[in-house]
Design an enzyme around this catalytic site. Structure first.
Site, PDB file in Angstrom:
ATOM      1  N   LYS A  45      43.147  25.680  40.692  1.00 56.40           N
ATOM      2  CA  LYS A  45      43.915  25.977  41.595  1.00 56.40           C
ATOM      3  C   LYS A  45      44.152  24.901  42.758  1.00 56.40           C
ATOM      4  O   LYS A  45      44.521  25.140  43.893  1.00 56.40           O
ATOM      5  CB  LYS A  45      43.674  27.163  42.497  1.00 56.40           C
ATOM      6  CG  LYS A  45      43.377  28.465  41.611  1.00 56.40           C
ATOM      7  CD  LYS A  45      44.328  28.628  40.447  1.00 56.40           C
ATOM      8  CE  LYS A  45      45.509  29.351  40.757  1.00 56.40           C
ATOM      9  NZ  LYS A  45      46.318  29.618  39.421  1.00 56.40           N
ATOM     10  N   HIS A 100      38.948  21.185  33.526  1.00 57.82           N
ATOM     11  CA  HIS A 100      38.445  21.598  34.841  1.00 57.82           C
ATOM     12  C   HIS A 100      36.959  21.211  35.059  1.00 57.82           C
ATOM     13  O   HIS A 100      36.267  21.928  35.814  1.00 57.82           O
ATOM     14  CB  HIS A 100      38.617  23.324  34.926  1.00 57.82           C
ATOM     15  CG  HIS A 100      40.125  23.785  35.272  1.00 57.82           C
ATOM     16  ND1 HIS A 100      40.811  23.319  36.040  1.00 57.82           N
ATOM     17  CD2 HIS A 100      40.529  24.718  34.598  1.00 57.82           C
ATOM     18  CE1 HIS A 100      42.020  23.860  36.333  1.00 57.82           C
ATOM     19  NE2 HIS A 100      41.946  24.846  35.346  1.00 57.82           N
ATOM     20  N   SER A 130      44.781  30.569  46.788  1.00 57.18           N
ATOM     21  CA  SER A 130      45.541  30.565  45.748  1.00 57.18           C
ATOM     22  C   SER A 130      44.824  31.342  44.652  1.00 57.18           C
ATOM     23  O   SER A 130      45.345  32.123  43.681  1.00 57.18           O
ATOM     24  CB  SER A 130      45.645  29.281  45.161  1.00 57.18           C
ATOM     25  OG  SER A 130      46.475  29.056  44.041  1.00 57.18           O
TER      26      SER A 130
END
Ligand code: PPS
Length: 288
Positions: A45, A100, A130
């Site tokens: 995010k 990530h 988010s």
């Protein structure tokens, strides 16, 4: 408690089963990096989808064809997800990928390669907001509960890819010399064209003023939101329900101010500060 049906645990990090399995993680661990590979690295995010839009355009002279014809997850795939095995051979050189993963879990071949990294950090309070809405719209993630409950999970690292502070500390302390460029989501919001120009310099590319203007315009939130190859509208609504919350939701810096009580903000800041203390890491939002 988080459901074992939804997540697998990888070195203590929760990863959603929908996109990861033993095979994909093995593929990640044994990935053969090339020296001209380009990786955008994010805690979830923080601007991943934005990078999947920008990087191909910077590399291909501003040609909109791939970003308007190939879904973001195949265009700039995640290193650790199941899709990459299906598309990696179709990527043109230099290959652009996202991850990530924290630095300490990057495979050995990454460290001996010259692959370039663009690391994007975002104010963790906006990351949390988010992510909270993402959990509401994505059926492959657990119910976030109340905002306060989700904040506790976030601070404890019981969320996708673990603690935000661990991610940031790992990459900000990376000893990668000029192989890494650090940018923030907030800089992209403030001066998209300027950051695109910095990225061009880092990637050793040039675009004319006109083309850079077109790329900048294309990558604005209001325009990317219309791109069905990037707004996740291709995903069936029983998996991602944009009626609950669109994936490209608000696209602003500072939405946390609409969600945090003063008490929650104080608690959040105290935990983050304590975990970052002594690292020398500073972000523009620390002053807010
Ligand atoms: S994910 O699930 O990790 O891939 O999500 P990620 O793409 O990293 O982050 C999603 C948030 O990035 C916002 N976004 C943008 N903001 C501004 N401009 C553009 N062009 C843009 N593209 C994506 C997206 O809206 C999510 O943030 P929120 O705050 O939820 O709107």
């Amino acid at each position: 408690m988080v459901s074992q049906e939804l997540y697998l645990c990888y070195h203590g990090l929760l990863l959603p089963n929908i996109a990861h399995n033993e095979e994909s993680l093995n593929f990640f661990e044994t990935f053969k990096f090339r020296d001209d590979d380009i990786l955008a690295v994010t805690y979830p995010k923080s601007g991943t989808t934005w990078m999947q839009e920008m990087i191909p355009l910077l590399l291909n002279g501003g040609d909109l064809t791939p970003v308007e014809s190939v879904p973001n997850w195949d265009r700039v795939p995640w290193l650790e997800e199941t899709r990459i095995a299906h598309v990696v051979d179709k990527l043109s050189s230099p290959r652009a990928m996202v991850t990530h993963m924290p630095l300490n879990l990057m495979p050995p071949a990454f460290f001996s390669s010259k692959a370039k990294v663009i690391y994007i950090a975002r104010n963790p309070k906006d990351v949390l907001v988010s992510s909270y809405y993402f959990h509401q719209m994505a059926s492959f993630l657990d119910d976030p509960g109340t905002f306060e409950e989700f904040t506790d999970k976030f601070l404890a690292g019981q969320v996708l890819f673990g603690k935000w502070t661990e991610h940031v500390k790992s990459w900000k302390n990376a000893d990668l010399g000029d192989r890494i460029l650090y940018i923030t989501y907030e800089e992209l919001i403030q001066d998209l064209r300027g950051v695109l120009q910095r990225m061009l310099g880092f990637l050793g590319r040039e675009l004319s003023d006109d083309v850079l203007n077109q790329v900048t315009e294309h990558c604005l939130f209001k325009n990317m939101k219309q791109n069905k190859m990037s707004n996740y509208s291709l995903v069936p609504s029983d998996i991602m329900d944009s009626n609950k919350s669109p994936f490209l939701r608000k696209g602003i810096a500072g939405d946390w101010k609409n969600h945090f009580s003063p008490e929650l903000e104080a608690k959040f800041n105290a935990v983050i500060r304590e975990e970052i203390e002594g690292t020398g890491i500073r972000f523009p939002w620390d002053e807010e």
